[in-house]
Design an enzyme around this catalytic site. Structure first.
Site, PDB file in Angstrom:
ATOM      1  CB  THR A 125      -0.915   0.235   1.117  1.00 34.30           C
ATOM      2  OG1 THR A 125      -1.838  -1.110   1.112  1.00 34.30           O
ATOM      3  CG2 THR A 125      -1.875   0.929   0.713  1.00 34.30           C
ATOM      4  N   GLY A 128      -1.086   7.114  -1.898  1.00 34.22           N
ATOM      5  CA  GLY A 128      -1.872   6.853  -3.282  1.00 34.22           C
ATOM      6  C   GLY A 128      -2.851   5.966  -3.735  1.00 34.22           C
ATOM      7  CG  PHE A 155      -2.607   2.075   5.638  1.00 35.98           C
ATOM      8  CD1 PHE A 155      -3.246   2.547   7.274  1.00 35.98           C
ATOM      9  CD2 PHE A 155      -2.577   2.610   4.539  1.00 35.98           C
ATOM     10  CE1 PHE A 155      -4.622   3.311   6.905  1.00 35.98           C
ATOM     11  CE2 PHE A 155      -3.712   3.687   4.720  1.00 35.98           C
ATOM     12  CZ  PHE A 155      -4.343   3.930   6.311  1.00 35.98           C
ATOM     13  CB  ILE A 156       4.072  -1.154   6.018  1.00 38.99           C
ATOM     14  CG1 ILE A 156       4.631  -0.317   5.107  1.00 38.99           C
ATOM     15  CG2 ILE A 156       5.019  -2.185   6.901  1.00 38.99           C
ATOM     16  CD1 ILE A 156       3.600  -1.273   4.036  1.00 38.99           C
ATOM     17  NE  ARG A 266     -25.856  -7.421  34.250  1.00 38.57           N
ATOM     18  CZ  ARG A 266     -25.717  -6.749  35.273  1.00 38.57           C
ATOM     19  NH1 ARG A 266     -24.886  -6.959  36.914  1.00 38.57           N
ATOM     20  NH2 ARG A 266     -26.563  -4.862  35.719  1.00 38.57           N
ATOM     21  N   GLY A 339     -23.602  -2.184  30.064  1.00 39.23           N
ATOM     22  CA  GLY A 339     -22.575  -1.421  29.903  1.00 39.23           C
ATOM     23  C   GLY A 339     -20.863  -1.935  29.694  1.00 39.23           C
ATOM     24  CD  GLU A 362      -3.293  -9.918   4.929  1.00 35.09           C
ATOM     25  OE1 GLU A 362      -3.421 -10.447   3.972  1.00 35.09           O
ATOM     26  OE2 GLU A 362      -2.765  -9.920   5.557  1.00 35.09           O
ATOM     27  NE  ARG A 374     -12.034  -6.817 -12.093  1.00 32.83           N
ATOM     28  CZ  ARG A 374     -11.540  -6.187 -11.408  1.00 32.83           C
ATOM     29  NH1 ARG A 374     -10.761  -6.903 -10.824  1.00 32.83           N
ATOM     30  NH2 ARG A 374     -11.859  -4.755 -11.335  1.00 32.83           N
TER      31      ARG A 374
END
Ligand SMILES: Cc1cc2nc3c(=O)[nH]c(=O)nc-3n(C[C@H](O)[C@H](O)[C@H](O)COP(=O)(O)OP(=O)(O)OC[C@H]3O[C@@H](n4cnc5c(N)ncnc54)[C@H](O)[C@@H]3O)c2cc1C
Length: 381
Positions: A125, A128, A155-156, A266, A339, A362, A374
């Site tokens: 990546t 741009g 972003f490595i 709970r 909560g 990825e 595709r």
């Protein structure tokens, strides 16, 4: 058709789970706060053979199948999805070098990769170009000695932390055919890093830009052939996507296990919340989501192992389906904790934060849809 794991596969899963419970889970919050994973964890993980999961045994790897590897990542993520996924990226680099590198290349990098004396990052990546990765602009000019790199990777995972960076660079024309793959070692002249990114999840692992300013790389650091780097990068991602999905699955399973226990403790309106049928139905729905995700993931891994013609499509479908289902489950688990799910001590909010990025990296889940549709359109009669 046999859907049972073999005894050996059960052993691999149990070994990874036990390792995570002892060496990762107790420290996961501490590492989140520190924003880093202690480097001495890696040789311990490597002792189990997890440093080079699908690297051939000749070079120090474990020679496992992709299906086996998903078991490791599912199990480790039950302790911390961020740590497990980081290991997955290192293994993606190992897989690429093993599959596409020459004998010299393999002998040079793989032994240290498998023992994790050297931790590897994957650099595709750029600021741009993310989804449109083939538009990358980091340039590598050929010189007498090797290459000179100029550009920035964004972003490595492991940026400024790792010992080596498997980097996709442009050596030729625009588009995928002009891309090559080189290894840049930490300390190389002209290599520098941006500040650590501040993130929503995966806080334990450092993420940073990797910058190349006239960065000199020896010719021998080229992986395979010039112009094939995009093919190598995409092949790496087929398996990487399975692991990112497996890590999401492990995180979600942990959240569900915690929620099952919590609902029995709970109380609301004088009874435990597991007695409300509306919530019981949620449990059933989450179980169906995770079991179907697991079966689908293992089928996709099996296809990659057997080099099926539709393996890439199945890896994309599994990545999309499993990471979406896992995030939904983790988020529902948070809701069922009320909560308390929002408080760090209960362990659920971290899983939700960690799993969100599995839908993005990825290849985003939109890009997974693109890959699937595709292929469907191409195969239409
Ligand atoms: C924590 C973290 C760690 C990462 N680690 C690494 C790493 O180690 N190595 C590495 O190389 N990268 C890494 N990445 C980068 C990651 O792979 C990219 O962020 C991702 O591929 C998306 O690229 P982008 O962020 O540029 O988004 P963009 O490509 O700008 O996409 C923006 C939006 O548009 C959508 N979109 C784009 N094109 C299309 C289309 N044709 N059709 C439909 N929708 C489309 C996307 O799905 C997305 O929703 C990491 C990212 C994060 C957040």
């Amino acid at each position: 058709m046999n859907f049972e794991l073999t005894d050996e596969q059960v052993m691999i899963f149990d070994m990874a789970k036990a390792f995570g419970e002892e060496h990762i889970a107790p420290f996961a919050m501490e590492w989140e706060a520190a924003g880093t994973i202690p480097k001495d964890l890696w040789p311990k993980i490597a002792e189990l053979g997890f440093g080079g999961l699908y690297v051939s045994e000749e070079y120090g790897g474990s020679g496992l199948s992709r299906l086996d590897a998903t078991l490791v990542f599912e199990a480790l993520a039950m302790s911390c999805p961020a740590v497990g996924s980081f290991l997955s990226i290192h293994n993606m680099c190992g897989g690429m070098i093993d599959k596409f590198g020459s004998d010299e290349t393999k002998a040079k990098w793989l032994p240290d990769l498998c023992t994790m004396e050297k931790v590897f990052s994957y650099c595709l990546t750029e600021p741009g170009s993310g989804s449109d990765a083939a538009a990358l602009r980091t340039r590598a000019e050929r010189t007498n000695e090797g290459y000179v790199l100029n550009g920035t990777k964004a972003f490595i995972s492991g940026g400024s932390y790792s010992d080596a960076y498997v980097t996709m660079v442009r050596t030729g024309e625009d588009g995928p055919k002009g891309i090559s793959t080189v290894v840049v070692e930490d300390g190389a002249e002209g290599l520098s890093f941006g500040a650590l990114e501040r993130k929503m999840g995966w806080l334990a692992q450092p993420t940073a830009q990797v910058q190349f300013d006239d960065c000199k790389v020896p010719a021998g650091n080229l992986i395979g052939e010039e112009g094939k780097g995009f093919v190598y990068a995409m092949a790496g991602l087929d398996g990487g996507r399975l692991n990112i999905a497996a890590s999401a699955l492990g995180g979600a399973q942990k959240a569900l296990d915690l929620t099952l226990a919590y609902m029995g403790e709970r109380k609301a309106f004088g009874r435990t919340i597991d007695s409300f049928q509306a919530l019981q139905f949620k449990l059933a729905e989450m179980e169906v989501k995770l079991q179907s995700a697991r079966t689908f993931l293992r089928q996709a891994a099996w296809k990659l192992d057997h080099k099926s013609h539709d393996a890439t499509k199945f890896c994309a479908m599994a990545k999309m389906y499993v990471t979406d289902a896992s995030f939904d489950v983790a988020n529902t688990c948070l809701q069922l904790h009320g909560g308390y799910g929002y408080l760090a001590d209960y362990g659920i909010e971290k899983i939700v934060r960690d799993l969100r990025v599995h839908q993005i990296l990825e290849g985003t889940n939109e890009i997974m849809r693109l890959i699937v549709s595709r292929q469907m359109l191409a195969e239409r009669g």
